[in-house]
Design a protein around this motif. Structure first.
Motif, PDB file in Angstrom:
ATOM      1  N   VAL A 123      46.616  42.489  39.246  1.00 19.72           N
ATOM      2  CA  VAL A 123      47.530  41.341  39.213  1.00 19.72           C
ATOM      3  C   VAL A 123      48.995  41.757  39.260  1.00 19.72           C
ATOM      4  CG1 VAL A 123      45.889  39.806  38.100  1.00 19.72           C
ATOM      5  CG2 VAL A 123      47.436  41.166  36.689  1.00 19.72           C
ATOM      6  N   ASP A 124      49.296  43.015  38.913  1.00 17.72           N
ATOM      7  CA  ASP A 124      50.679  43.484  39.039  1.00 17.72           C
ATOM      8  C   ASP A 124      51.069  43.627  40.507  1.00 17.72           C
ATOM      9  OD1 ASP A 124      51.096  43.623  36.279  1.00 17.72           O
ATOM     10  OD2 ASP A 124      50.250  45.639  36.182  1.00 17.72           O
ATOM     11  N   GLU A 125      50.103  43.929  41.357  1.00  8.91           N
ATOM     12  CA  GLU A 125      50.364  44.080  42.786  1.00  8.91           C
ATOM     13  C   GLU A 125      50.272  42.757  43.537  1.00  8.91           C
ATOM     14  OE1 GLU A 125      47.637  47.068  44.172  1.00  8.91           O
ATOM     15  OE2 GLU A 125      48.494  48.614  42.870  1.00  8.91           O
ATOM     16  N   HIS A 126      49.617  41.761  42.948  1.00  8.24           N
ATOM     17  CA  HIS A 126      49.424  40.443  43.568  1.00  8.24           C
ATOM     18  C   HIS A 126      49.774  39.353  42.556  1.00  8.24           C
ATOM     19  CE1 HIS A 126      47.281  42.392  46.889  1.00  8.24           C
ATOM     20  NE2 HIS A 126      46.737  43.146  45.949  1.00  8.24           N
ATOM     21  N   PRO A 127      51.049  39.227  42.197  1.00  7.03           N
ATOM     22  CA  PRO A 127      51.428  38.331  41.098  1.00  7.03           C
ATOM     23  C   PRO A 127      51.228  36.841  41.371  1.00  7.03           C
ATOM     24  CG  PRO A 127      53.375  39.231  42.157  1.00  7.03           C
ATOM     25  CD  PRO A 127      52.201  39.942  42.756  1.00  7.03           C
ATOM     26  N   ASN A 128      51.139  36.411  42.617  1.00 11.56           N
ATOM     27  CA  ASN A 128      50.990  34.979  42.898  1.00 11.56           C
ATOM     28  C   ASN A 128      49.552  34.491  42.799  1.00 11.56           C
ATOM     29  OD1 ASN A 128      53.747  34.651  43.368  1.00 11.56           O
ATOM     30  ND2 ASN A 128      53.537  35.267  45.497  1.00 11.56           N
ATOM     31  N   THR A 129      48.596  35.377  43.009  1.00  8.79           N
ATOM     32  CA  THR A 129      47.190  34.961  43.009  1.00  8.79           C
ATOM     33  C   THR A 129      46.725  34.431  41.657  1.00  8.79           C
ATOM     34  OG1 THR A 129      46.747  36.510  44.797  1.00  8.79           O
ATOM     35  CG2 THR A 129      44.851  35.688  43.579  1.00  8.79           C
ATOM     36  N   PRO A 130      47.025  35.068  40.537  1.00  7.30           N
ATOM     37  CA  PRO A 130      46.578  34.495  39.252  1.00  7.30           C
ATOM     38  C   PRO A 130      47.075  33.067  39.039  1.00  7.30           C
ATOM     39  CG  PRO A 130      47.316  36.743  38.940  1.00  7.30           C
ATOM     40  CD  PRO A 130      47.679  36.355  40.352  1.00  7.30           C
ATOM     41  N   ALA A 131      48.300  32.794  39.406  1.00  3.89           N
ATOM     42  CA  ALA A 131      48.836  31.444  39.236  1.00  3.89           C
ATOM     43  C   ALA A 131      48.081  30.443  40.106  1.00  3.89           C
ATOM     44  CB  ALA A 131      50.320  31.424  39.568  1.00  3.89           C
ATOM     45  N   THR A 132      47.676  30.861  41.287  1.00  8.21           N
ATOM     46  CA  THR A 132      46.925  29.987  42.191  1.00  8.21           C
ATOM     47  C   THR A 132      45.642  29.494  41.538  1.00  8.21           C
ATOM     48  OG1 THR A 132      47.801  31.136  44.125  1.00  8.21           O
ATOM     49  CG2 THR A 132      45.768  29.888  44.445  1.00  8.21           C
ATOM     50  N   TYR A 133      45.004  30.356  40.759  1.00  5.37           N
ATOM     51  CA  TYR A 133      43.732  30.006  40.121  1.00  5.37           C
ATOM     52  C   TYR A 133      43.871  29.693  38.642  1.00  5.37           C
ATOM     53  CZ  TYR A 133      41.665  31.516  44.461  1.00  5.37           C
ATOM     54  OH  TYR A 133      41.331  31.636  45.787  1.00  5.37           O
ATOM     55  N   GLY A 134      45.088  29.586  38.136  1.00  4.98           N
ATOM     56  CA  GLY A 134      45.317  29.225  36.741  1.00  4.98           C
ATOM     57  C   GLY A 134      44.911  30.307  35.763  1.00  4.98           C
TER      58      GLY A 134
END
Length: 64
Positions: free
Chosen positions: A15-26
């Motif tokens: 998630v440090d390398e892809h910070p937007n993805t966690p927000a997309t899935y809550g």
């Protein structure tokens, strides 16, 4: 074990390398395991889980 060999695909994301993805899935907590079927999220497991919980969720996803 190899109980699910050929039936599921497993991937992981930093998630440090892809910070937007966690927000997309809550996703608010790490670790979070999400099960997808047909590209759509089916189930989410948050926190440390037992093998039995993983099996239960995977079996439900495979039978849906």
């Amino acid at each position: 074990g190899r109980d699910y060999e050929g039936k599921i695909k497993v991937g992981k994301m930093n998630v440090d390398e892809h910070p937007n993805t966690p927000a997309t899935y809550g996703i608010m907590s790490i670790p979070t395991i999400m099960l997808f079927k047909g590209g759509k999220p089916l189930d989410t497991l948050i926190g440390v889980q037992t093998k039995e919980n993983f099996k239960k969720s995977i079996d439900a996803a495979l039978s849906s």
